[in-house]
Design an enzyme around this catalytic site. Sequence first.
Site, mmCIF file in Angstrom:
data_model
loop_
_atom_site.group_PDB
_atom_site.id
_atom_site.type_symbol
_atom_site.label_atom_id
_atom_site.label_comp_id
_atom_site.label_asym_id
_atom_site.label_seq_id
_atom_site.Cartn_x
_atom_site.Cartn_y
_atom_site.Cartn_z
ATOM 1 N N ASN A 9 0.812 -1.211 0.000
ATOM 2 C CA ASN A 9 0.000 0.000 0.000
ATOM 3 C C ASN A 9 0.848 1.266 0.000
ATOM 4 O OD1 ASN A 9 -2.816 -1.034 0.236
ATOM 5 N ND2 ASN A 9 -1.963 -2.000 2.061
ATOM 6 N N VAL A 13 8.596 -2.894 -3.978
ATOM 7 C CA VAL A 13 9.974 -3.366 -3.943
ATOM 8 C C VAL A 13 10.231 -4.269 -5.144
ATOM 9 C CG1 VAL A 13 11.718 -4.611 -2.600
ATOM 10 C CG2 VAL A 13 9.978 -3.237 -1.426
ATOM 11 N N ASP A 109 0.146 -10.679 -0.211
ATOM 12 C CA ASP A 109 1.322 -10.529 0.652
ATOM 13 C C ASP A 109 1.324 -11.561 1.765
ATOM 14 O OD1 ASP A 109 -0.993 -9.231 1.631
ATOM 15 O OD2 ASP A 109 0.183 -7.864 2.872
ATOM 16 N N THR A 184 5.188 15.999 25.391
ATOM 17 C CA THR A 184 4.202 15.439 24.461
ATOM 18 C C THR A 184 4.811 14.403 23.536
ATOM 19 O OG1 THR A 184 2.920 17.483 24.515
ATOM 20 C CG2 THR A 184 2.529 16.003 22.660
#
Length: 258
Positions: A9, A13, A109, A184
């Site tokens: 997605n 490769v 996959d 944070t």
Amino acid sequence: MLLCIDCGNTNTVFSIWDGTRFVATLRTSSEHQRTADQYWVWFSQLMEHRKVAVDIDAVIISSTVPRVVFNLRVFSDRYFNCRPMVVGKPECALPVPPRVDAGVAVGPDRLVNTAGAFDRHGGDLIVVDFGTATTFDVVAEDGAYVGGVIAPGVNLSLEALHMAAAALPHVDVTKPERVIGTNTVACMQSGVFWGYVGLVNGICDQIKGEYGREMRVIATGGLAPLFQMGHARFDAFEDDLTMHGLTVIHAHNQRLSE
């Protein structure tokens, strides 16, 4: 030489297999608009830069993005004069068919990871793949894919957190020095890192309890080594598992055609 193409997605490769090893691996973004000619310009220039001879006589493709398959087929036919094998299509046989609900299409996959993991480690496995989604694939004793789990990917979770809460920044995925964050960024990194360690270990424990047999956990995907640092219980890490699975499936089909 065999050209293995894994289109996910986020990234696609390309790896060239010479029968004993991968001699080159290239990565690009997954874009369905990219034409066969554009693939060739990108691919050939990088091969020339790496001084790798492009002598491809077979191509196998695994794609979770159906819209890119057509152009990859044209790319294979136009520049290598071969019809590519596409995992998940009827003409591409698997070493062991999946055992799932009737009518269910398993992601290519996941089928490829199953084939690659079984070839290297045998059966009774959990394959954890850290991709756009974090997937858990259960490989039976005989090498069949028999089901699994799909969870949001690490980077996808971070992006969702940032988009849903405008005050929260983008952060890198890393192992924090402490669980308790004092700012944070540290709080977000701790939540994602330790949250996914808990998710991986918890889901694997649940699968093992339901499966009822001893199982090994095989990790793949770029973030797997990072989470192993957080005591995620992996028995092995395979950085080229998907590509290896493509070579296994191609070899199986070659044997069938002989």
